[in-house]
Design a protein around this motif. Structure first.
Motif, PDB file in Angstrom:
ATOM      1  N   ILE A 108       0.212 -12.490 -12.925  1.00 41.39           N
ATOM      2  CA  ILE A 108      -0.034 -11.148 -12.113  1.00 41.39           C
ATOM      3  C   ILE A 108       0.476 -11.204 -10.782  1.00 41.39           C
ATOM      4  O   ILE A 108       0.219 -12.320 -10.134  1.00 41.39           O
ATOM      5  CB  ILE A 108      -1.371 -10.682 -12.352  1.00 41.39           C
ATOM      6  CG1 ILE A 108      -1.970 -10.541 -13.744  1.00 41.39           C
ATOM      7  CG2 ILE A 108      -1.509  -9.291 -11.453  1.00 41.39           C
ATOM      8  CD1 ILE A 108      -3.268 -10.035 -13.921  1.00 41.39           C
ATOM      9  N   VAL A 109       1.087 -10.327 -10.296  1.00 37.57           N
ATOM     10  CA  VAL A 109       1.447 -10.077  -8.958  1.00 37.57           C
ATOM     11  C   VAL A 109       0.817  -8.856  -8.406  1.00 37.57           C
ATOM     12  O   VAL A 109       0.812  -7.814  -9.061  1.00 37.57           O
ATOM     13  CB  VAL A 109       3.046 -10.021  -8.405  1.00 37.57           C
ATOM     14  CG1 VAL A 109       3.580 -11.588  -8.759  1.00 37.57           C
ATOM     15  CG2 VAL A 109       3.836  -9.093  -9.406  1.00 37.57           C
ATOM     16  N   GLU A 110       0.218  -8.905  -7.397  1.00 28.66           N
ATOM     17  CA  GLU A 110      -0.511  -7.624  -6.652  1.00 28.66           C
ATOM     18  C   GLU A 110      -0.076  -7.434  -5.203  1.00 28.66           C
ATOM     19  O   GLU A 110       0.081  -8.290  -4.588  1.00 28.66           O
ATOM     20  CB  GLU A 110      -1.960  -8.028  -6.672  1.00 28.66           C
ATOM     21  CG  GLU A 110      -2.676  -7.946  -8.084  1.00 28.66           C
ATOM     22  CD  GLU A 110      -4.232  -8.443  -8.163  1.00 28.66           C
ATOM     23  OE1 GLU A 110      -4.478  -9.027  -7.213  1.00 28.66           O
ATOM     24  OE2 GLU A 110      -4.768  -7.860  -8.986  1.00 28.66           O
ATOM     25  N   GLY A 111       0.117  -6.154  -5.160  1.00 32.62           N
ATOM     26  CA  GLY A 111       0.371  -5.484  -3.602  1.00 32.62           C
ATOM     27  C   GLY A 111       1.767  -5.808  -3.170  1.00 32.62           C
ATOM     28  O   GLY A 111       1.951  -5.632  -2.159  1.00 32.62           O
ATOM     29  N   VAL A 112       2.648  -6.277  -4.138  1.00 39.98           N
ATOM     30  CA  VAL A 112       3.911  -6.569  -3.322  1.00 39.98           C
ATOM     31  C   VAL A 112       5.084  -5.580  -4.190  1.00 39.98           C
ATOM     32  O   VAL A 112       6.209  -5.900  -3.571  1.00 39.98           O
ATOM     33  CB  VAL A 112       4.341  -8.162  -3.420  1.00 39.98           C
ATOM     34  CG1 VAL A 112       3.587  -8.934  -2.482  1.00 39.98           C
ATOM     35  CG2 VAL A 112       4.087  -8.689  -4.762  1.00 39.98           C
ATOM     36  N   ARG A 118       7.047   7.540 -10.890  1.00 33.21           N
ATOM     37  CA  ARG A 118       6.169   8.556  -9.756  1.00 33.21           C
ATOM     38  C   ARG A 118       4.894   9.269 -10.157  1.00 33.21           C
ATOM     39  O   ARG A 118       4.243   9.897  -9.292  1.00 33.21           O
ATOM     40  CB  ARG A 118       7.479   9.941  -9.103  1.00 33.21           C
ATOM     41  CG  ARG A 118       8.465   9.208  -8.698  1.00 33.21           C
ATOM     42  CD  ARG A 118       9.297  10.167  -8.036  1.00 33.21           C
ATOM     43  NE  ARG A 118       9.939  10.995  -9.188  1.00 33.21           N
ATOM     44  CZ  ARG A 118      10.927  11.663  -8.959  1.00 33.21           C
ATOM     45  NH1 ARG A 118      11.874  11.722  -7.674  1.00 33.21           N
ATOM     46  NH2 ARG A 118      11.401  12.673  -9.691  1.00 33.21           N
ATOM     47  N   ASN A 119       4.552   9.018 -11.527  1.00 33.64           N
ATOM     48  CA  ASN A 119       3.163   9.558 -11.827  1.00 33.64           C
ATOM     49  C   ASN A 119       2.284   8.555 -11.769  1.00 33.64           C
ATOM     50  O   ASN A 119       0.909   8.772 -12.314  1.00 33.64           O
ATOM     51  CB  ASN A 119       3.339  10.168 -13.287  1.00 33.64           C
ATOM     52  CG  ASN A 119       4.093  11.563 -13.173  1.00 33.64           C
ATOM     53  OD1 ASN A 119       4.348  12.323 -12.308  1.00 33.64           O
ATOM     54  ND2 ASN A 119       4.992  11.538 -14.164  1.00 33.64           N
ATOM     55  N   CYS A 120       2.532   7.347 -11.642  1.00 31.87           N
ATOM     56  CA  CYS A 120       1.641   6.207 -11.655  1.00 31.87           C
ATOM     57  C   CYS A 120       0.312   6.455 -10.227  1.00 31.87           C
ATOM     58  O   CYS A 120       0.993   6.786  -9.315  1.00 31.87           O
ATOM     59  CB  CYS A 120       2.131   5.041 -11.560  1.00 31.87           C
ATOM     60  SG  CYS A 120       1.237   3.536 -11.521  1.00 31.87           S
ATOM     61  N   ILE A 121      -0.626   6.323 -10.629  1.00 30.85           N
ATOM     62  CA  ILE A 121      -1.621   6.253  -9.542  1.00 30.85           C
ATOM     63  C   ILE A 121      -1.345   5.448  -8.254  1.00 30.85           C
ATOM     64  O   ILE A 121      -1.841   5.750  -7.161  1.00 30.85           O
ATOM     65  CB  ILE A 121      -3.138   5.855 -10.171  1.00 30.85           C
ATOM     66  CG1 ILE A 121      -4.268   6.362  -9.258  1.00 30.85           C
ATOM     67  CG2 ILE A 121      -3.050   4.308 -10.352  1.00 30.85           C
ATOM     68  CD1 ILE A 121      -5.375   6.236  -9.519  1.00 30.85           C
ATOM     69  N   THR A 122      -0.555   4.305  -8.549  1.00 27.15           N
ATOM     70  CA  THR A 122      -0.170   3.667  -7.312  1.00 27.15           C
ATOM     71  C   THR A 122       0.839   4.057  -6.377  1.00 27.15           C
ATOM     72  O   THR A 122       0.758   3.722  -4.986  1.00 27.15           O
ATOM     73  CB  THR A 122       0.339   2.181  -7.530  1.00 27.15           C
ATOM     74  OG1 THR A 122       1.526   2.247  -8.445  1.00 27.15           O
ATOM     75  CG2 THR A 122      -0.776   1.405  -8.619  1.00 27.15           C
ATOM     76  N   GLU A 126      -3.534   7.783  -2.976  1.00 30.24           N
ATOM     77  CA  GLU A 126      -4.857   7.147  -3.503  1.00 30.24           C
ATOM     78  C   GLU A 126      -4.497   5.792  -3.086  1.00 30.24           C
ATOM     79  O   GLU A 126      -3.690   5.033  -3.240  1.00 30.24           O
ATOM     80  CB  GLU A 126      -5.105   7.038  -4.908  1.00 30.24           C
ATOM     81  CG  GLU A 126      -5.615   8.268  -5.446  1.00 30.24           C
ATOM     82  CD  GLU A 126      -6.968   9.004  -4.943  1.00 30.24           C
ATOM     83  OE1 GLU A 126      -7.798   8.313  -4.568  1.00 30.24           O
ATOM     84  OE2 GLU A 126      -6.873  10.157  -4.795  1.00 30.24           O
ATOM     85  N   PRO A 127      -5.643   4.940  -2.243  1.00 33.41           N
ATOM     86  CA  PRO A 127      -5.450   3.788  -1.634  1.00 33.41           C
ATOM     87  C   PRO A 127      -5.387   2.607  -2.817  1.00 33.41           C
ATOM     88  O   PRO A 127      -6.720   1.956  -2.890  1.00 33.41           O
ATOM     89  CB  PRO A 127      -6.682   3.571  -0.721  1.00 33.41           C
ATOM     90  CG  PRO A 127      -7.609   4.353  -1.248  1.00 33.41           C
ATOM     91  CD  PRO A 127      -6.949   5.488  -1.883  1.00 33.41           C
ATOM     92  N   VAL A 128      -4.669   2.593  -3.673  1.00 39.88           N
ATOM     93  CA  VAL A 128      -4.561   1.928  -5.072  1.00 39.88           C
ATOM     94  C   VAL A 128      -3.722   0.697  -4.510  1.00 39.88           C
ATOM     95  O   VAL A 128      -2.422   0.710  -4.485  1.00 39.88           O
ATOM     96  CB  VAL A 128      -4.419   2.425  -6.317  1.00 39.88           C
ATOM     97  CG1 VAL A 128      -4.425   1.455  -7.455  1.00 39.88           C
ATOM     98  CG2 VAL A 128      -5.551   3.442  -6.460  1.00 39.88           C
ATOM     99  N   THR A 129      -4.062  -0.723  -4.879  1.00 43.14           N
ATOM    100  CA  THR A 129      -3.072  -1.624  -4.781  1.00 43.14           C
ATOM    101  C   THR A 129      -2.269  -1.983  -6.086  1.00 43.14           C
ATOM    102  O   THR A 129      -2.925  -1.990  -7.060  1.00 43.14           O
ATOM    103  CB  THR A 129      -3.634  -2.957  -4.357  1.00 43.14           C
ATOM    104  OG1 THR A 129      -4.462  -2.847  -3.148  1.00 43.14           O
ATOM    105  CG2 THR A 129      -2.840  -4.089  -4.220  1.00 43.14           C
TER     106      THR A 129
END
Length: 159
Positions: A108-112, A118-122, A126-129
């Motif tokens: 998994i890679v997170e935050g990069v 465009r419909n994704c919560i990230t 919202e402050p979603v990583t």
């Protein structure tokens, strides 16, 4: 200077660095994507040397990226592994290689990476990583399931 392949001369195509990171065995044509992953655009005055499409015993053609004065973080190496799975990372201090290892693809890679959906919560307010599962030849958004097979470098979050 000769090499192990007879009397062919061996020339140094990219100069040595005093201290920093050498990323070797990058697939030909990917050096600019490596710079994008590292956030290097020339604006910070980083010293970077690039060899593109140079001969390689392992890959036929390869790119080499040398970054003076910077050692890569594990997060940077993890993302790098997505576009350069055959790369070797060399840490150089006082012109000597003090560490050498091959990249390993993480699960998994997170935050990069940024999800292209465009419909994704990230991608909203919202402050979603962001998080992506690393597949064999692609990445999948952990939130919306969007799969990206090509142009992973274009997902790099440069914000």
């Amino acid at each position: 200077m000769s090499n192990d392949h007879g009397d062919e001369p061996h020339e140094l195509r990219v100069s040595k660095i005093r201290s920093g990171t050498v990323i070797d065995h990058v697939r030909g044509g990917q050096a600019l994507n490596v710079l994008a992953i590292l956030g290097i655009d020339g604006s910070e005055g980083e010293e970077v040397s690039i060899g593109m499409n140079v001969p390689s015993d392992r890959l036929a053609r390869k790119d080499i990226v040398k970054v003076e004065g910077r050692e890569l973080s594990q997060d940077e190496v993890d993302v790098l592994s997505l576009i350069a799975p055959d790369a070797t990372i060399n840490i150089v201090r006082d012109y000597e290689v003090v560490e050498k290892h091959r990249v390993e693809r993480p699960d998994i890679v997170e935050g990069v990476l940024s999800c292209p959906n465009r419909n994704c919560i990230t991608t909203g307010d919202e402050p979603v990583t962001s998080g992506f599962e690393v597949l064999e030849e692609a990445v999948r958004c952990s939130y919306c399931g969007t799969i990206v097979r090509e142009e992973i470098a274009s997902l790099i979050d440069t914000a």
